[in-house]
Design a protein around this motif. Structure first.
Motif, PDB file in Angstrom:
ATOM      1  N   GLU A 172       0.805  -1.216   0.000  1.00  0.00           N
ATOM      2  CA  GLU A 172       0.000   0.000   0.000  1.00  0.00           C
ATOM      3  C   GLU A 172       0.838   1.267   0.000  1.00  0.00           C
ATOM      4  N   ILE A 173       2.009   1.207   0.614  1.00  0.00           N
ATOM      5  CA  ILE A 173       2.852   2.394   0.783  1.00  0.00           C
ATOM      6  C   ILE A 173       4.171   2.162   0.065  1.00  0.00           C
ATOM      7  N   GLU A 174       4.438   2.998  -0.909  1.00  0.00           N
ATOM      8  CA  GLU A 174       5.608   2.780  -1.766  1.00  0.00           C
ATOM      9  C   GLU A 174       6.905   2.866  -0.994  1.00  0.00           C
ATOM     10  N   ASN A 175       7.010   3.826  -0.107  1.00  0.00           N
ATOM     11  CA  ASN A 175       8.237   4.030   0.655  1.00  0.00           C
ATOM     12  C   ASN A 175       7.944   3.858   2.144  1.00  0.00           C
ATOM     13  N   LEU A 176       7.997   2.603   2.560  1.00  0.00           N
ATOM     14  CA  LEU A 176       7.658   2.243   3.937  1.00  0.00           C
ATOM     15  C   LEU A 176       8.930   2.121   4.759  1.00  0.00           C
ATOM     16  N   GLY A 177       8.946   2.779   5.908  1.00  0.00           N
ATOM     17  CA  GLY A 177      10.071   2.675   6.821  1.00  0.00           C
ATOM     18  C   GLY A 177       9.670   2.006   8.119  1.00  0.00           C
ATOM     19  N   VAL A 178      10.626   1.338   8.756  1.00  0.00           N
ATOM     20  CA  VAL A 178      10.404   0.701  10.045  1.00  0.00           C
ATOM     21  C   VAL A 178      11.571   1.064  10.952  1.00  0.00           C
ATOM     22  N   ALA A 179      11.264   1.419  12.185  1.00  0.00           N
ATOM     23  CA  ALA A 179      12.299   1.829  13.129  1.00  0.00           C
ATOM     24  C   ALA A 179      11.932   1.379  14.535  1.00  0.00           C
ATOM     25  N   GLU A 180      12.908   1.452  15.437  1.00  0.00           N
ATOM     26  CA  GLU A 180      12.606   1.202  16.841  1.00  0.00           C
ATOM     27  C   GLU A 180      11.610   2.237  17.352  1.00  0.00           C
ATOM     28  N   LEU A 181      10.872   1.880  18.383  1.00  0.00           N
ATOM     29  CA  LEU A 181      10.015   2.848  19.035  1.00  0.00           C
ATOM     30  C   LEU A 181      10.865   3.965  19.637  1.00  0.00           C
ATOM     31  N   PRO A 182      10.390   5.202  19.596  1.00  0.00           N
ATOM     32  CA  PRO A 182      11.176   6.307  20.157  1.00  0.00           C
ATOM     33  C   PRO A 182      11.333   6.172  21.666  1.00  0.00           C
ATOM     34  N   THR A 183      12.433   6.661  22.183  1.00  0.00           N
ATOM     35  CA  THR A 183      12.658   6.610  23.629  1.00  0.00           C
ATOM     36  C   THR A 183      11.731   7.586  24.337  1.00  0.00           C
TER      37      THR A 183
END
Length: 416
Positions: free
Chosen positions: A278-289
């Protein structure tokens, strides 16, 4: 983690495809004839129940077939339908249950303490591999009160998704995340800052436990919801309530992010494939502190369980199932394929330490390192519903956070 949540997650990403197993994996049709898979097997025959998405089932079928071609054993696989725990509750007492099944580790404590009838088989004397092959949390998850009741092959938790067309870099701190959400949140226009099922205890456990408190202290069997640290965590979580769609349910939340109407979502690895479509540029990251603290969210360890039905099935079946579990959970080819294709987060130490995971799976692996395994003790079953009801009251403005946690903690203690 309750069965209802996981069943919902599986319906989001695909329907069942049990027919994919026909002809290549033994699917029990209830008929007793010589053409059944395993009827002429030289090795052991063991049955397994699974509950997987279609693509997962197809690959699992291939893996079972490969194992069968390399050994004399046969693994007969079936998807029983309905809620898996309810099916087990009915089948095992009747003597019709499987020799093993696949589910997250959090059922181990509940099933291990059952004596009449027994639900789990302690395979401590049957498993030959060194448990140090797995990460420490995975080793912990599959054992209870000295017994070994399964082998682990993947982990799961929730972390931060972001739309790279809306956000250049993922926020490192909670306050940075709030600032970005402020720029996008416009509910009058159907736009939001965040997609997040904020009344689901599994999803929000990280923020509740960010300041060092425990929802449930398994070591001391104490409820910690009314601890000051958990209340502090809920106070920060409440800040996110203002940025999500009005319906906190899973489907309403995930759709907002998938449709490009929110820059962030907090969800699990099971959504990577769906959201990538669904999303062309999908990012994944750690949850913010949060004030310098990493959110300590609950993690689940996907496990091949050993059923008490093995007692009656015999040693050949024990050998078949335990050897398959050893092979499946320690094969680097299987583990890396599942990570690449299904976004399974590995718990095989050599793969985790190899740094060859995709950026998305690597982000989840890092968040798993910050998390804590879901408690397996049976008392945890009494925690989920009162906590969800408390979160719902707070979200709806019916009760303050401290009061809601005090009430939930009292309800849980009364039920134990």
């Amino acid at each position: 983690m309750n069965a209802d949540r996981r069943t919902l997650l599986k319906t989001i990403g695909g329907s069942s495809a049990l027919a994919a197993f026909a002809g290549c994996v033994g699917v029990d049709d209830g008929e007793d004839d010589d053409d059944e898979p395993g009827a002429d097997a030289d090795g052991g025959v063991a049955s397994m129940w699974i509950d997987m998405q279609e693509a997962e089932e197809a690959d699992f079928s291939d893996d079972v077939s490969q194992f069968g071609s390399e050994t004399d054993h046969v693994i007969e696989v079936e998807e029983p339908g309905g809620e898996l725990d309810e099916q087990l509750d009915t089948a095992i007492p009747a003597g019709d249950g499987p020799d093993g099944w696949i589910w997250a580790h959090d059922w181990i404590g509940r099933f291990a303490v059952r004596e009449e009838p027994r639900f789990l088989y302690d395979a401590s004397d049957d498993v030959d591999i060194d448990l140090d092959a797995y990460t420490a949390p995975a080793q912990e998850a599959i054992q209870f009160d000295g017994g070994l009741y399964g082998l682990p092959f993947a982990s799961e938790t929730v972390t931060l998704f972001y739309n790279e067309d809306m956000v250049d870099e993922p926020p490192e701190t909670f306050d940075e995340m709030i600032s970005v959400m402020d720029d996008f949140h416009n509910p009058e226009e159907g736009e939001y800052g965040l997609s997040y099922p904020v009344t689901d205890p599994y999803f929000v456990s990280g923020f509740l436990q960010a300041y060092g408190g425990d929802i449930f202290d398994e070591a001391n069997l104490e409820v910690g919801l009314d601890a000051d640290e958990v209340k502090q965590g809920l106070g920060r979580l409440e800040e996110l309530f203002d940025y999500v769609p009005a319906d906190p349910g899973y489907e309403s939340q995930i759709v907002a992010f998938a449709d490009g109407l929110a820059p962030f979502a907090i969800n699990g690895p099971w959504e990577i494939g769906n959201l990538s479509d669904e999303i062309e540029n999908l990012g994944v990251a750690e949850l913010p502190t949060v004030d310098g603290n990493h959110p300590r969210n609950y993690t689940g360890i996907q496990t091949i369980y050993f059923s008490a039905m093995l007692e009656d099935s015999g040693q050949d079946a024990v050998d078949a199932l335990t050897e398959f579990a050893e092979w499946y959970t320690t094969s680097e080819d299987v583990i890396t394929h599942n990570a690449d294709r299904h976004s399974y987060i590995p718990v095989l130490a050599d793969v985790v330490e190899g740094n060859d995971l995709s950026p998305e799976v690597q982000a989840f692996a890092e968040q798993v390192d910050n998390g804590v395994p879901m408690p397996t003790h049976p008392d945890m079953d009494n925690v989920w519903d009162p906590l969800e009801e408390a979160l719902t009251r707070v979200f709806n403005g019916d009760q303050g956070g401290d009061e809601a946690l005090d009430q939930a903690a009292e309800e849980i203690r009364d039920s134990l």
